[in-house]
Design a protein around this motif. Structure first.
Motif, mmCIF file in Angstrom:
data_model
loop_
_atom_site.group_PDB
_atom_site.id
_atom_site.type_symbol
_atom_site.label_atom_id
_atom_site.label_comp_id
_atom_site.label_asym_id
_atom_site.label_seq_id
_atom_site.Cartn_x
_atom_site.Cartn_y
_atom_site.Cartn_z
ATOM 1 N N GLY A 35 -112.038 -14.500 45.982
ATOM 2 C CA GLY A 35 -113.258 -13.986 46.563
ATOM 3 C C GLY A 35 -114.435 -14.174 45.633
ATOM 4 N N GLU A 36 -115.508 -13.475 45.946
ATOM 5 C CA GLU A 36 -116.751 -13.620 45.205
ATOM 6 C C GLU A 36 -117.213 -12.267 44.686
ATOM 7 O OE1 GLU A 36 -121.086 -15.635 46.001
ATOM 8 O OE2 GLU A 36 -120.140 -14.562 47.651
ATOM 9 N N ALA A 67 -111.065 -1.706 52.607
ATOM 10 C CA ALA A 67 -109.996 -1.702 51.605
ATOM 11 C C ALA A 67 -109.604 -3.133 51.249
ATOM 12 C CB ALA A 67 -108.794 -0.932 52.134
ATOM 13 N N GLN A 68 -109.577 -4.008 52.232
ATOM 14 C CA GLN A 68 -109.239 -5.414 51.980
ATOM 15 C C GLN A 68 -110.297 -6.067 51.078
ATOM 16 O OE1 GLN A 68 -109.045 -7.869 55.479
ATOM 17 N NE2 GLN A 68 -108.130 -9.582 54.391
ATOM 18 N N LYS A 72 -109.844 -7.621 47.155
ATOM 19 C CA LYS A 72 -110.294 -8.950 46.721
ATOM 20 C C LYS A 72 -111.223 -8.855 45.518
ATOM 21 C CE LYS A 72 -109.897 -11.624 50.941
ATOM 22 N NZ LYS A 72 -110.611 -12.485 51.895
ATOM 23 N N ILE A 73 -112.109 -7.865 45.547
ATOM 24 C CA ILE A 73 -113.029 -7.684 44.427
ATOM 25 C C ILE A 73 -112.247 -7.368 43.153
ATOM 26 C CG2 ILE A 73 -114.867 -6.238 43.478
ATOM 27 C CD1 ILE A 73 -115.833 -5.863 46.424
ATOM 28 N N LYS A 74 -111.287 -6.461 43.238
ATOM 29 C CA LYS A 74 -110.482 -6.102 42.066
ATOM 30 C C LYS A 74 -109.781 -7.322 41.481
ATOM 31 C CE LYS A 74 -109.340 -1.437 43.597
ATOM 32 N NZ LYS A 74 -108.238 -0.577 44.023
ATOM 33 N N ARG A 75 -109.191 -8.136 42.340
ATOM 34 C CA ARG A 75 -108.511 -9.346 41.862
ATOM 35 C C ARG A 75 -109.506 -10.329 41.242
ATOM 36 N NH1 ARG A 75 -105.744 -8.904 46.919
ATOM 37 N NH2 ARG A 75 -106.780 -10.810 47.615
#
Length: 110
Positions: A35-36, A67-68, A72-75
């Motif tokens: 993600g970005e 939540a999804q 993505k942000i955490k990863r």
């Protein structure tokens, strides 16, 4: 939301952060397949990974922070810290933009 509106919202968020004495490190960091990260900023030695959400009103804007999306942000943050070899304090924030209002919500993952 159109890319044009998204870019405008991100520019407003950057100006807001700079007015609040944040240093902008990077914008639109893209992590392959993850993600970005809209804005990476720093203040008082802490990295702030910011997700910008905008809408006609606060509820519409914040409802797009799912939540999804947070996952993505955490990863993406983990990937960024790994490839940049950064070991520092950080938090994930949301910047909610509606009409003429901008609100920074810090530590959205707690």
């Amino acid at each position: 939301m159109s890319r044009e509106k998204g870019n405008f919202a991100e520019k407003r968020a950057i100006s807001f952060l700079e007015d609040c004495n944040f240093t902008i490190i990077e914008t639109n960091f893209y992590a392959k397949k993850l993600g970005e990260i809209d804005i990476i900023a720093k203040k008082d030695g802490i990295y702030h990974f910011c997700e910008v959400k905008s809408g006609l009103d606060y509820e519409v804007a914040i409802s797009n922070l799912t939540a999804q999306k947070l996952s993505k942000i955490k990863r993406s943050v983990d990937y960024y810290l790994q490839i940049k070899k950064i070991d520092t304090a950080f938090c994930i924030d949301a910047i909610i933009i509606s009409d003429d209002n901008i609100e920074l919500i810090e530590n959205i993952t707690i």
